[in-house]
Design a protein around this motif. Structure first.
Motif, PDB file in Angstrom:
ATOM      1  N   PRO A  65       1.280  57.197 -92.434  1.00 25.51           N
ATOM      2  CA  PRO A  65       2.522  56.488 -92.814  1.00 25.51           C
ATOM      3  C   PRO A  65       2.437  54.977 -92.681  1.00 25.51           C
ATOM      4  N   SER A  66       1.780  54.475 -91.626  1.00 25.34           N
ATOM      5  CA  SER A  66       1.717  53.013 -91.455  1.00 25.34           C
ATOM      6  C   SER A  66       0.953  52.351 -92.575  1.00 25.34           C
ATOM      7  N   ALA A  67      -0.047  53.051 -93.155  1.00 28.34           N
ATOM      8  CA  ALA A  67      -0.780  52.499 -94.297  1.00 28.34           C
ATOM      9  C   ALA A  67       0.074  52.559 -95.557  1.00 28.34           C
ATOM     10  N   GLN A  68       0.848  53.639 -95.723  1.00 27.22           N
ATOM     11  CA  GLN A  68       1.685  53.776 -96.912  1.00 27.22           C
ATOM     12  C   GLN A  68       2.796  52.732 -96.945  1.00 27.22           C
ATOM     13  N   ARG A  69       3.259  52.323 -95.774  1.00 27.81           N
ATOM     14  CA  ARG A  69       4.345  51.333 -95.739  1.00 27.81           C
ATOM     15  C   ARG A  69       3.907  49.976 -96.294  1.00 27.81           C
ATOM     16  N   ARG A  70       2.600  49.758 -96.349  1.00 27.93           N
ATOM     17  CA  ARG A  70       2.133  48.486 -96.900  1.00 27.93           C
ATOM     18  C   ARG A  70       2.352  48.419 -98.407  1.00 27.93           C
ATOM     19  N   GLY A  71       2.449  49.552 -99.052  1.00 28.32           N
ATOM     20  CA  GLY A  71       2.571  49.572-100.499  1.00 28.32           C
ATOM     21  C   GLY A  71       1.225  49.552-101.180  1.00 28.32           C
ATOM     22  N   THR A  72       0.310  48.722-100.696  1.00 23.91           N
ATOM     23  CA  THR A  72      -1.056  48.667-101.203  1.00 23.91           C
ATOM     24  C   THR A  72      -2.016  48.614-100.031  1.00 23.91           C
ATOM     25  N   LEU A  73      -3.241  49.025-100.288  1.00 22.64           N
ATOM     26  CA  LEU A  73      -4.258  49.039 -99.246  1.00 22.64           C
ATOM     27  C   LEU A  73      -5.551  48.502 -99.838  1.00 22.64           C
ATOM     28  N   SER A  74      -6.071  47.432 -99.271  1.00 22.56           N
ATOM     29  CA  SER A  74      -7.278  46.807 -99.793  1.00 22.56           C
ATOM     30  C   SER A  74      -8.502  47.676 -99.522  1.00 22.56           C
ATOM     31  N   HIS A  75      -9.425  47.668-100.461  1.00 25.33           N
ATOM     32  CA  HIS A  75     -10.671  48.416-100.250  1.00 25.33           C
ATOM     33  C   HIS A  75     -11.455  47.839 -99.071  1.00 25.33           C
ATOM     34  N   ALA A  76     -11.294  46.538 -98.796  1.00 27.87           N
ATOM     35  CA  ALA A  76     -12.011  45.923 -97.671  1.00 27.87           C
ATOM     36  C   ALA A  76     -11.536  46.511 -96.351  1.00 27.87           C
ATOM     37  N   THR A  77     -10.237  46.812 -96.253  1.00 29.08           N
ATOM     38  CA  THR A  77      -9.713  47.445 -95.040  1.00 29.08           C
ATOM     39  C   THR A  77     -10.318  48.828 -94.855  1.00 29.08           C
ATOM     40  N   VAL A  78     -10.400  49.587 -95.928  1.00 28.64           N
ATOM     41  CA  VAL A  78     -10.991  50.931 -95.859  1.00 28.64           C
ATOM     42  C   VAL A  78     -12.473  50.846 -95.479  1.00 28.64           C
ATOM     43  N   GLU A  79     -13.170  49.861 -96.029  1.00 33.69           N
ATOM     44  CA  GLU A  79     -14.581  49.692 -95.680  1.00 33.69           C
ATOM     45  C   GLU A  79     -14.731  49.340 -94.209  1.00 33.69           C
ATOM     46  N   ASN A  80     -13.840  48.523 -93.665  1.00 26.97           N
ATOM     47  CA  ASN A  80     -13.882  48.218 -92.230  1.00 26.97           C
ATOM     48  C   ASN A  80     -13.662  49.475 -91.396  1.00 26.97           C
ATOM     49  N   TRP A  81     -12.689  50.290 -91.785  1.00 29.24           N
ATOM     50  CA  TRP A  81     -12.448  51.538 -91.070  1.00 29.24           C
ATOM     51  C   TRP A  81     -13.696  52.411 -91.087  1.00 29.24           C
ATOM     52  N   TRP A  82     -14.333  52.467 -92.247  1.00 26.93           N
ATOM     53  CA  TRP A  82     -15.536  53.302 -92.365  1.00 26.93           C
ATOM     54  C   TRP A  82     -16.650  52.765 -91.480  1.00 26.93           C
ATOM     55  N   ARG A  83     -16.809  51.444 -91.397  1.00 26.04           N
ATOM     56  CA  ARG A  83     -17.858  50.865 -90.544  1.00 26.04           C
ATOM     57  C   ARG A  83     -17.589  51.157 -89.070  1.00 26.04           C
ATOM     58  N   TRP A  84     -16.331  51.036 -88.646  1.00 28.34           N
ATOM     59  CA  TRP A  84     -16.002  51.364 -87.250  1.00 28.34           C
ATOM     60  C   TRP A  84     -16.296  52.833 -86.959  1.00 28.34           C
ATOM     61  N   LEU A  85     -15.912  53.707 -87.891  1.00 25.65           N
ATOM     62  CA  LEU A  85     -16.142  55.138 -87.716  1.00 25.65           C
ATOM     63  C   LEU A  85     -17.638  55.434 -87.676  1.00 25.65           C
ATOM     64  N   ARG A  86     -18.394  54.783 -88.535  1.00 24.93           N
ATOM     65  CA  ARG A  86     -19.839  55.023 -88.559  1.00 24.93           C
ATOM     66  C   ARG A  86     -20.495  54.593 -87.245  1.00 24.93           C
ATOM     67  N   ARG A  87     -20.046  53.471 -86.676  1.00 22.44           N
ATOM     68  CA  ARG A  87     -20.625  53.026 -85.406  1.00 22.44           C
ATOM     69  C   ARG A  87     -20.375  54.051 -84.303  1.00 22.44           C
ATOM     70  N   LEU A  88     -19.183  54.615 -84.275  1.00 25.47           N
ATOM     71  CA  LEU A  88     -18.877  55.648 -83.290  1.00 25.47           C
ATOM     72  C   LEU A  88     -19.711  56.904 -83.536  1.00 25.47           C
ATOM     73  N   VAL A  89     -19.824  57.312 -84.793  1.00 27.56           N
ATOM     74  CA  VAL A  89     -20.565  58.537 -85.125  1.00 27.56           C
ATOM     75  C   VAL A  89     -22.045  58.386 -84.773  1.00 27.56           C
ATOM     76  N   VAL A  90     -22.628  57.233 -85.084  1.00 30.46           N
ATOM     77  CA  VAL A  90     -24.040  57.003 -84.743  1.00 30.46           C
ATOM     78  C   VAL A  90     -24.236  57.058 -83.235  1.00 30.46           C
ATOM     79  N   TRP A  91     -23.312  56.481 -82.489  1.00 30.82           N
ATOM     80  CA  TRP A  91     -23.392  56.525 -81.025  1.00 30.82           C
ATOM     81  C   TRP A  91     -23.321  57.960 -80.532  1.00 30.82           C
ATOM     82  N   MET A  92     -22.437  58.775 -81.112  1.00 30.98           N
ATOM     83  CA  MET A  92     -22.307  60.178 -80.719  1.00 30.98           C
ATOM     84  C   MET A  92     -23.582  60.955 -81.013  1.00 30.98           C
ATOM     85  N   VAL A  93     -24.137  60.775 -82.186  1.00 28.75           N
ATOM     86  CA  VAL A  93     -25.331  61.532 -82.585  1.00 28.75           C
ATOM     87  C   VAL A  93     -26.516  61.206 -81.683  1.00 28.75           C
TER      88      VAL A  93
END
Length: 604
Positions: free
Chosen positions: A63-91
């Protein structure tokens, strides 16, 4: 929201809708790069990738993302990079499900992300984003498989020790005493050395254009002769001297001049318009437009894309220095821009080398803006100016807000409109600050307290404590090596400039160093909960002067009277006696220092 952001969701690639702020972007998330190669079984890899995809999709649709009305691809790419760093650490630790992240593992990951990996102990400013990621993993736990089972809120005490709340802030505005000289120097540099650099770059471009059909050896000789001719010109020599490059090879002097001149232009634009960094980088070379006012006066505006409101088009009013900086940037790389068919106002340069026609002229990266600005800010000709260790583009944006409101607080509404904020309270709270004058007064008072404490230590004829030996190189044995008030004030100013921390208390001073802290303090200072006279007196950061003698004397008298009480338990007697012995040790150190100072004065 997911269908609007992700245009194509394949098995291995997600193609994202490019934001208008990124005119040259073709954003793609490659899920094959999520996991390290040759780790885990096929089932483990597929299961963790599936779980990560579901989490990212839920994150885009939350919901917090939908309230923006639009979502930049750069924001999504940042989320993916943060997630990847955590996943690599876990593996790397053989954890293949988010549900396997227990409290210890979660804190270990956050601990590693709280400081730099080079062993310097420097705290990372962006480490707190992983705390946010953990919260999202918990909040969206019903939307992806093998979800997190530990609520990060239950670990907030430990997390606050890793990421102190005082450090969780954005970039601060540059102090006006630093920002105004910096802005004046940038305008001066462009007027004095801008024409010289532009002429040199034009000659270099003509030289490179004539290299068609000749050997590499002939090109090398021609370049050497040309750079010798550049260095022989008085204007070029003056520019190199101001850069501290006098006597250096002309090629390196030219490269430094390009960096600093671009930095000067960026400082003018960011400090005098208040762009977001991405808004400035996305601007094209035809951004400047001229309009005539009702009185016939020329009015210049810059056309671009707003970082907010879905990347819609907008304009900014440009003052005289801003117009000069934009026109200079347009002409600086006009040949390379024309040859490559590039429209970008700001051109990136490979390895810092000047751009020439025929090379790949690409739009500059946002990561290059700060270093360019800092290159100019710390130029050799500015050695007598206040130094800057960090200079972020968003600091310039906040400084511009301070410039406006400090001079006329009625301009807050207009400033909010200029920044594209929905309400002026956002501008006031996040950019201007609730009470600038009060903050300045507090900072000045804190500095006076620090200077008074250092002056007491360095001018005292008697200093004791484990840190006293390290301070002898500054204070000597008394004031014999610090004759004169001016010399002492200069030394105190130098120590404050080097970032010395001093924590005064009733029983002494803490000349703070985190590595030596007996109270287990952090980067912000001593741990107040663990501080006590016993802990401090055993610490290598501790210093006592004659100013604190009364406190220790009264303490010794109270403990001695207490021990005279009849019927005390043996454990109580042992504990108080140990404390009294420590008190006597401090007093003996002060008395020894007084005797030494007295004998030295008699010998003199």
């Amino acid at each position: 929201m997911f269908k609007d952001v992700v245009l194509e969701a394949g098995a291995h690639h997600w193609r994202l809708a490019a934001s208008a702020l990124y005119p040259d972007a073709e954003p793609i998330i490659n899920w094959r790069k999520l996991l390290p190669v040759d780790k885990g079984t096929k089932h483990q890899r597929a299961y963790l990738t599936k779980s990560s995809k579901e989490f990212l999709e839920a994150l885009i649709d939350m919901p917090s993302a939908q309230r923006r009305g639009t979502l930049s691809h750069a924001t999504v790419e940042n989320w993916w990079r943060w997630l990847r760093r955590l996943v690599v650490w876990m593996v790397e630790r053989d954890l293949w499900r988010f549900s396997q992240l227990g409290p210890e593992a979660m804190l270990e990951f956050l601990r590693e992300r709280s400081v730099a990996a080079d062993g310097s102990g420097e705290r990372l400013r962006n480490g707190n984003v992983f705390v946010v990621l953990m919260r999202w993993l918990w909040d969206l736990r019903f939307d992806y498989t093998a979800s997190l089972r530990v609520n990060p809120s239950d670990l907030m005490y430990e997390i606050d020790r890793l990421f102190p709340p005082k450090q969780r802030h954005g970039w601060k505005a540059v102090d006006e005493a630093v920002a105004l000289p910096l802005l004046r120097d940038a305008i001066w540099w462009l007027k004095v050395h801008g024409t010289t650099l532009q002429a040199t770059l034009r000659k270099r471009a003509l030289l490179e254009r004539g290299f068609v059909g000749i050997t590499a050896d002939a090109r090398s000789k021609a370049r050497t002769q040309a750079y010798r001719a550049f260095a022989a010109e008085p204007e070029f020599a003056d520019m190199a001297r101001d850069l501290g490059m006098e006597g250096a090879r002309p090629y390196y002097a030219l490269r430094r001049a390009v960096n600093c001149t671009e930095g000067a232009c960026l400082i003018i634009l960011l400090f005098m318009v208040g762009f977001r960094c991405r808004e400035l980088v996305s601007m094209d070379s035809d951004a400047m437009v001229r309009e005539d006012s009702e009185a016939g006066e020329p009015l210049y505006r810059l056309r671009g894309v707003a970082a907010k409101k879905g990347g819609e088009a907008r304009t900014w009013v440009a003052s005289g220095p801003v117009v000069d900086a934009v026109e200079y940037l347009v002409s600086m790389h006009v040949d390379a821009r024309t040859f490559a068919g590039q429209k970008a106002l700001l051109i990136g340069r490979r390895g810092g080398n000047p751009v020439v026609a025929g090379s790949a002229a690409k739009r500059i990266s946002t990561h290059s803006i700060g270093p360019r600005m800092l290159c100019f800010a710390n130029s050799a000709f500015r050695d007598d100016r206040p130094r800057l260790k960090h200079l972020h583009p968003h600091s310039a944006r906040k400084t511009f807000a301070r410039f406006v409101v400090l001079r006329d607080k009625r301009a807050l509404e207009s400033l909010a409109y200029h920044y594209g904020h929905t309400h002026r309270l956002i501008t006031d709270g996040c950019y201007v600050g609730s009470d600038i004058e009060l903050a300045q007064m507090v900072n000045e008072e804190s500095r006076r307290d620090l200077a008074a404490g250092l002056t007491d230590i360095l001018s005292s004829s008697v200093i004791a404590g484990k840190a006293a030996g390290n301070l002898q190189k500054f204070a000597g044995s008394g004031t014999s090596k610090l004759r004169g008030r001016k010399a002492l004030e200069s030394l105190v100013d130098r120590l404050i400039g080097q970032g010395v921390q001093l924590a005064p208390c009733d029983w002494g001073y803490c000349v703070y160093s985190q590595a030596l802290s007996a109270c287990r303090g952090d980067a912000l200072g001593p741990n107040e909960a663990n501080r006590s006279a016993e802990v401090c007196s055993s610490c290598a950061n501790f210093v006592v002067t004659d100013k604190h003698r009364g406190w220790w004397t009264e303490r010794a008298e109270r403990d001695a009277q207490f021990l005279d009480t009849k019927g005390l338990p043996a454990q109580t007697v042992a504990w108080v006696q140990r404390r009294l012995d420590g008190t006597h040790q401090v007093l003996r150190s002060l008395n020894a220092g007084r005797l030494h100072a007295t004998s030295q004065n008699q010998s003199e």
